[in-house]
Motif scaffolding. Structure first.
Motif, PDB file in Angstrom:
ATOM      1  N   TYR A   1      10.381   9.558 -23.067  1.00 30.36           N
ATOM      2  CA  TYR A   1      10.343  10.605 -24.091  1.00 30.36           C
ATOM      3  C   TYR A   1       9.221  10.442 -25.104  1.00 30.36           C
ATOM      4  CZ  TYR A   1      15.034  11.127 -22.160  1.00 30.36           C
ATOM      5  OH  TYR A   1      16.096  11.278 -21.310  1.00 30.36           O
ATOM      6  N   ARG A   2       8.394   9.457 -24.896  1.00 38.57           N
ATOM      7  CA  ARG A   2       7.288   9.232 -25.830  1.00 38.57           C
ATOM      8  C   ARG A   2       6.036   9.956 -25.320  1.00 38.57           C
ATOM      9  NH1 ARG A   2       3.158   5.477 -26.140  1.00 38.57           N
ATOM     10  NH2 ARG A   2       3.883   4.493 -24.208  1.00 38.57           N
ATOM     11  N   GLU A   3       5.567  10.924 -26.106  1.00 38.84           N
ATOM     12  CA  GLU A   3       4.316  11.583 -25.734  1.00 38.84           C
ATOM     13  C   GLU A   3       3.168  10.626 -26.044  1.00 38.84           C
ATOM     14  OE1 GLU A   3       1.878  15.751 -26.375  1.00 38.84           O
ATOM     15  OE2 GLU A   3       4.042  15.650 -26.739  1.00 38.84           O
ATOM     16  N   ARG A   4       2.293  10.435 -25.093  1.00 36.24           N
ATOM     17  CA  ARG A   4       1.221   9.454 -25.241  1.00 36.24           C
ATOM     18  C   ARG A   4      -0.067  10.125 -25.709  1.00 36.24           C
ATOM     19  NH1 ARG A   4       2.970   5.748 -20.002  1.00 36.24           N
ATOM     20  NH2 ARG A   4       5.186   6.154 -20.316  1.00 36.24           N
ATOM     21  N   ASN A   5      -0.757   9.444 -26.599  1.00 34.96           N
ATOM     22  CA  ASN A   5      -2.039   9.948 -27.067  1.00 34.96           C
ATOM     23  C   ASN A   5      -3.054   9.879 -25.942  1.00 34.96           C
ATOM     24  OD1 ASN A   5      -4.804   9.697 -28.420  1.00 34.96           O
ATOM     25  ND2 ASN A   5      -3.476  10.215 -30.156  1.00 34.96           N
ATOM     26  N   ILE A   6      -3.934  10.863 -25.862  1.00 38.43           N
ATOM     27  CA  ILE A   6      -4.897  10.867 -24.760  1.00 38.43           C
ATOM     28  C   ILE A   6      -5.871   9.690 -24.842  1.00 38.43           C
ATOM     29  CG2 ILE A   6      -4.777  13.356 -24.310  1.00 38.43           C
ATOM     30  CD1 ILE A   6      -7.373  13.643 -25.914  1.00 38.43           C
ATOM     31  N   ASP A   7      -5.919   9.024 -25.995  1.00 40.56           N
ATOM     32  CA  ASP A   7      -6.773   7.834 -26.130  1.00 40.56           C
ATOM     33  C   ASP A   7      -6.035   6.549 -25.764  1.00 40.56           C
ATOM     34  OD1 ASP A   7      -8.939   9.346 -27.056  1.00 40.56           O
ATOM     35  OD2 ASP A   7      -8.153   9.309 -29.110  1.00 40.56           O
ATOM     36  N   GLU A   8      -4.718   6.653 -25.500  1.00 44.42           N
ATOM     37  CA  GLU A   8      -3.941   5.456 -25.195  1.00 44.42           C
ATOM     38  C   GLU A   8      -4.370   4.862 -23.849  1.00 44.42           C
ATOM     39  OE1 GLU A   8       0.673   4.308 -24.124  1.00 44.42           O
ATOM     40  OE2 GLU A   8       0.322   5.749 -25.739  1.00 44.42           O
ATOM     41  N   LEU A   9      -4.429   3.533 -23.791  1.00 43.40           N
ATOM     42  CA  LEU A   9      -4.697   2.844 -22.535  1.00 43.40           C
ATOM     43  C   LEU A   9      -3.421   2.852 -21.700  1.00 43.40           C
ATOM     44  CD1 LEU A   9      -6.717   1.134 -20.862  1.00 43.40           C
ATOM     45  CD2 LEU A   9      -5.786  -0.891 -22.019  1.00 43.40           C
ATOM     46  N   LEU A  10      -3.478   3.491 -20.551  1.00 40.92           N
ATOM     47  CA  LEU A  10      -2.307   3.611 -19.692  1.00 40.92           C
ATOM     48  C   LEU A  10      -2.287   2.468 -18.679  1.00 40.92           C
ATOM     49  CD1 LEU A  10      -2.541   7.466 -19.121  1.00 40.92           C
ATOM     50  CD2 LEU A  10      -1.068   6.249 -20.730  1.00 40.92           C
ATOM     51  N   PRO A  11      -1.110   2.054 -18.225  1.00 40.50           N
ATOM     52  CA  PRO A  11      -1.027   0.895 -17.328  1.00 40.50           C
ATOM     53  C   PRO A  11      -1.865   1.036 -16.064  1.00 40.50           C
ATOM     54  CG  PRO A  11       1.157   1.488 -18.120  1.00 40.50           C
ATOM     55  CD  PRO A  11       0.230   2.569 -18.572  1.00 40.50           C
ATOM     56  N   TRP A  12      -2.075   2.269 -15.611  1.00 41.03           N
ATOM     57  CA  TRP A  12      -2.806   2.509 -14.360  1.00 41.03           C
ATOM     58  C   TRP A  12      -4.295   2.760 -14.587  1.00 41.03           C
ATOM     59  CZ3 TRP A  12       1.531   5.140 -16.045  1.00 41.03           C
ATOM     60  CH2 TRP A  12       1.325   6.356 -16.686  1.00 41.03           C
TER      61      TRP A  12
ATOM     62  N   GLY B   1       0.844  -1.190   0.000  1.00 43.36           N
ATOM     63  CA  GLY B   1       0.000   0.000   0.000  1.00 43.36           C
ATOM     64  C   GLY B   1       0.871   1.229   0.000  1.00 43.36           C
ATOM     65  N   GLY B   2       0.248   2.393   0.117  1.00 43.27           N
ATOM     66  CA  GLY B   2       0.994   3.641   0.093  1.00 43.27           C
ATOM     67  C   GLY B   2       0.881   4.337  -1.247  1.00 43.27           C
ATOM     68  N   PRO B   3       1.500   5.505  -1.396  1.00 48.60           N
ATOM     69  CA  PRO B   3       1.354   6.292  -2.624  1.00 48.60           C
ATOM     70  C   PRO B   3       1.712   5.549  -3.901  1.00 48.60           C
ATOM     71  CG  PRO B   3       2.361   7.615  -0.900  1.00 48.60           C
ATOM     72  CD  PRO B   3       2.264   6.225  -0.359  1.00 48.60           C
ATOM     73  N   CYS B   4       2.844   4.845  -3.929  1.00 53.69           N
ATOM     74  CA  CYS B   4       3.261   4.177  -5.173  1.00 53.69           C
ATOM     75  C   CYS B   4       2.300   3.063  -5.561  1.00 53.69           C
ATOM     76  CB  CYS B   4       4.678   3.639  -5.032  1.00 53.69           C
ATOM     77  SG  CYS B   4       5.947   4.925  -4.999  1.00 53.69           S
ATOM     78  N   ALA B   5       1.796   2.337  -4.575  1.00 55.17           N
ATOM     79  CA  ALA B   5       0.826   1.280  -4.856  1.00 55.17           C
ATOM     80  C   ALA B   5      -0.465   1.873  -5.416  1.00 55.17           C
ATOM     81  CB  ALA B   5       0.531   0.489  -3.583  1.00 55.17           C
ATOM     82  N   THR B   6      -0.834   3.043  -4.938  1.00 58.08           N
ATOM     83  CA  THR B   6      -2.075   3.685  -5.364  1.00 58.08           C
ATOM     84  C   THR B   6      -1.970   4.263  -6.764  1.00 58.08           C
ATOM     85  OG1 THR B   6      -2.783   4.189  -3.099  1.00 58.08           O
ATOM     86  CG2 THR B   6      -3.651   5.608  -4.847  1.00 58.08           C
ATOM     87  N   PHE B   7      -0.819   4.834  -7.118  1.00 60.44           N
ATOM     88  CA  PHE B   7      -0.687   5.546  -8.386  1.00 60.44           C
ATOM     89  C   PHE B   7      -0.432   4.615  -9.561  1.00 60.44           C
ATOM     90  CE2 PHE B   7       1.202   8.964  -5.454  1.00 60.44           C
ATOM     91  CZ  PHE B   7      -0.056   9.437  -5.136  1.00 60.44           C
ATOM     92  N   ASN B   8       0.471   3.658  -9.373  1.00 58.66           N
ATOM     93  CA  ASN B   8       0.795   2.737 -10.469  1.00 58.66           C
ATOM     94  C   ASN B   8       1.474   1.493  -9.916  1.00 58.66           C
ATOM     95  OD1 ASN B   8       1.373   1.458 -12.864  1.00 58.66           O
ATOM     96  ND2 ASN B   8       3.080   2.804 -13.403  1.00 58.66           N
ATOM     97  N   PRO B   9       0.713   0.469  -9.590  1.00 62.39           N
ATOM     98  CA  PRO B   9       1.302  -0.745  -9.012  1.00 62.39           C
ATOM     99  C   PRO B   9       1.950  -1.685 -10.018  1.00 62.39           C
ATOM    100  CG  PRO B   9      -1.078  -0.978  -9.156  1.00 62.39           C
ATOM    101  CD  PRO B   9      -0.760   0.417  -9.616  1.00 62.39           C
ATOM    102  N   GLU B  10       1.773  -1.461 -11.323  1.00 55.22           N
ATOM    103  CA  GLU B  10       2.124  -2.462 -12.327  1.00 55.22           C
ATOM    104  C   GLU B  10       3.592  -2.890 -12.330  1.00 55.22           C
ATOM    105  OE1 GLU B  10      -0.049  -4.210 -13.606  1.00 55.22           O
ATOM    106  OE2 GLU B  10      -1.768  -2.957 -13.106  1.00 55.22           O
ATOM    107  N   PRO B  11       4.575  -1.990 -12.128  1.00 55.39           N
ATOM    108  CA  PRO B  11       5.967  -2.472 -12.136  1.00 55.39           C
ATOM    109  C   PRO B  11       6.274  -3.490 -11.041  1.00 55.39           C
ATOM    110  CG  PRO B  11       5.915  -0.109 -12.505  1.00 55.39           C
ATOM    111  CD  PRO B  11       4.519  -0.515 -12.122  1.00 55.39           C
ATOM    112  N   LEU B  12       5.395  -3.615 -10.054  1.00 58.18           N
ATOM    113  CA  LEU B  12       5.615  -4.568  -8.959  1.00 58.18           C
ATOM    114  C   LEU B  12       4.714  -5.798  -9.051  1.00 58.18           C
ATOM    115  CD1 LEU B  12       5.901  -2.084  -5.940  1.00 58.18           C
ATOM    116  CD2 LEU B  12       7.770  -3.382  -6.969  1.00 58.18           C
ATOM    117  N   TYR B  13       3.994  -5.952 -10.146  1.00 51.98           N
ATOM    118  CA  TYR B  13       2.928  -6.947 -10.172  1.00 51.98           C
ATOM    119  C   TYR B  13       3.430  -8.389 -10.007  1.00 51.98           C
ATOM    120  CZ  TYR B  13       2.954  -9.694 -14.524  1.00 51.98           C
ATOM    121  OH  TYR B  13       3.227 -10.627 -15.484  1.00 51.98           O
TER     122      TYR B  13
END
Length: 573
Positions: A524-535, A137-149
């Motif tokens: 450095y890759r700008e993401r399209n606003i329609d892109e599915l983000l990991p979080w 838990g904590g901030p990192c788990a809340t914002f984007n847990p995927e690198p630890l999955y």
């Protein structure tokens, strides 16, 4: 050698007040882990809060684990002793639940180190019926847990006071019924705010961009971030007193969340609604602080509390020194500054974040030069001679003129200090900007690392002749590694695993290259606003349209007013 480790831990425990220790076999044991050294972890108020919640129950007992440092680390390595708890000196692998409080991305490497040192299987998929359940838990788990999955069985998304109790209720119920590990995880996955990544499959296109997230049919399609509606129901203060911490304060939370809408700040979006504790609740916590103990007031912007002067007076009447986690230059009061000065504080910290009006509008900071000068006036009047500025470089739309504005601001403020006989130092703390998840900048690319490094070097060189101006800079390499981990996807979990096997963080980029994964994909890759983000599997309560709206407001350099009663803009309320 293990007896030396146990003696060392017992000495730390003997110097503490307020810890809990229960006889073995009566309660389910919960290993509460902070993936950094003791002095850092014990300065984390969230650790105290969750420790109290777990030990306030009659069926669970929390014991603490920290990353060993110095001589203790050598003793562990030489004796091959598994990582031991502070309270009972029992090994990590013997605990039923292992819970990590994760505040910083660079601590991901320490999580693997602690699990490995504790003789716990690193991969969640390899843990069997008799292995511990590993949660985070904590901030990192809340914002984007995927690198630890790969390593975490379940994540707590959002504020944990209520969720940890729901979690333990369900987990202990499955244990009593003799349910399998898989069935227990399925039950846990249906608790609001609990994310079990094994039940969600990720699919990528040929370029490595996430295409789909497939939830198992028996789990929620999205996980809603949990937050405490009435924080007065959950007092938040130091539970275990220790003099061996970073700050040596008795911590008291005055407020939670922030409604200022700074566009770079995850906390401002992920911990809405802003909630102030009642003055009565705060005074009650202050009344319980031991005599002459220094109080540290915690909150996203302590000076934003509408009764901050009353809080200061109450603390002063009881002869407590005090400090604050942060304040805003546009809401700080003279009484607050006077109280800090009377408590021995030598430096006043201000956070304009940028030097130019343009960039402050883009990030919606709301701080003007007049606020900085007024804060310096307050500090000088109170007898404070030193001032620190927090600055970010690599912000969206940053140009050479914006960098020159930082230098001009530093010289102007230094001159103002000299004019008013403040002979102390003006310190600039300069850090690279990282576009974080769940902010309007989450789709944007980071500025080039070489360019940012050159900018920081230029700022240092431009100000070095002024002996009373000091420039401190964060390591660009660490900041950009943080950027990769903060904005990363599940593919990074395997990279973390292999880097750990090769020695840790220094091997991370080398392993990325062997997998033919480039930094630029995440940085450095700008993401399209329609892109599915990991979080995107997580729901913070803020509408996606609002993030897009705020991104457009940033591009137009338009200001967004802070939260107000009756506001329905972002969707949280």
């Amino acid at each position: 050698m293990s007896w030396k480790i146990k003696n060392h831990l017992q000495e730390i425990l003997a110097a503490e007040e307020g810890y809990s220790l229960y006889p073995a076999g009566i309660r389910t044991r919960f290993a509460l882990c902070y993936p950094n050294h003791y002095n850092v972890g014990m300065s984390n108020l969230g650790l105290h809060i969750i420790y109290h919640q777990i030990n306030s129950r009659t069926d669970s007992a929390a014991e603490r684990f920290f990353l060993p440092d110095g001589n203790l680390q050598k003793q562990y390595e030489q004796s091959n002793t598994p990582l031991l708890s502070l309270e009972s000196q029992n090994p990590l692998y013997e605990f039923a639940i292992i819970g990590f409080a994760v505040s910083f991305e660079l601590d991901y490497f320490n999580i693997l180190s602690m699990l490995s040192r504790g003789k716990v299987k690193l991969l969640a998929s390899e843990r069997g019926e008799n292995d511990p359940l590993v949660i985070a838990g904590g901030p990192c788990a809340t914002f984007n847990p995927e690198p630890l999955y790969l390593f975490i069985d379940a994540f707590i998304i959002g504020e944990g006071e209520e969720t940890i109790n729901h979690f333990l209720d369900v987990y202990l119920s499955t244990r009593r019924k003799g349910e399998s590990r898989q069935k227990a995880l399925l039950c846990l996955a249906n608790i609001p705010g609990v994310y079990v990544p094994a039940f969600y499959k990720h699919d990528y296109d040929e370029s490595g961009v996430l295409r789909y997230i497939y939830p198992d049919k028996n789990v929620p399609a999205n996980i809603l971030r949990q937050w405490v509606k009435n924080i007065d129901d959950y007092p938040a203060h130091t539970v275990i007193k220790s003099n061996n911490t970073e700050f040596n304060f008795y911590l008291i939370e005055t407020a939670r969340g922030c409604g200022r809408h700074c566009r770079f700040c995850m906390a401002g979006y992920c911990f809405r609604v802003p909630r102030n504790r009642s003055i009565e609740s705060i005074m009650q916590m202050i009344s319980n602080v031991p005599a002459k103990e220094k109080i540290g007031l915690m909150g996203a912007a302590v000076s934003d509390h509408p009764q901050i002067d009353e809080i200061c007076r109450f603390i002063n009447e009881r002869n407590h020194p005090m400090s604050v986690a942060s304040f805003r230059a546009d809401s700080v009061t003279q009484l607050l500054v006077d109280s800090l000065a009377a408590s021995g504080q030598k430096t006043l910290t201000l956070a304009p974040e940028a030097g130019s009006v343009k960039l402050r509008r883009i990030i919606n900071k709301g701080i003007e030069d007049a606020h900085l000068y007024k804060s310096i006036d307050m500090g000088i009047k109170a007898g404070i001679q030193n001032f620190r500025l927090y600055i970010m470089v690599g912000l969206p739309e940053e140009t050479d003129e914006d960098i020159e504005a930082i230098i001009k601001m530093a010289f102007d403020l230094r001159g103002y200090m000299d004019k008013n006989k403040a002979r102390g130092k003006l310190t600039l703390s300069v850090n690279p900007f990282v576009p974080k998840p769940f902010t309007p900048f989450q789709w944007m690319a980071m500025a080039d690392m070489q360019k940012v490094s050159a900018v920081m070097k230029y700022i240092r060189a431009s100000l070095k002749k002024e002996k009373n101006i000091e420039v401190l800079t964060e390591s660009p390499k660490e900041a950009y590694l943080q950027g990769i981990l903060a904005r990363g996807d599940r593919k990074l979990s395997q990279i973390l695993y292999e880097a750990h096997m090769l020695g840790g963080s220094k091997a991370f980029r080398r392993v990325m290259k062997t997998h033919k994964i480039s930094d630029s994909f995440y940085l450095y890759r700008e993401r399209n606003i329609d892109e599915l983000l990991p979080w995107n599997i997580l729901e913070m309560g803020v509408k996606n349209d609002y993030f897009i709206h705020e991104l457009e407001m940033a591009k137009k350099q338009k200001f967004t007013v802070k939260c107000f009663d009756g506001c329905k803009r972002c969707g949280v309320c």
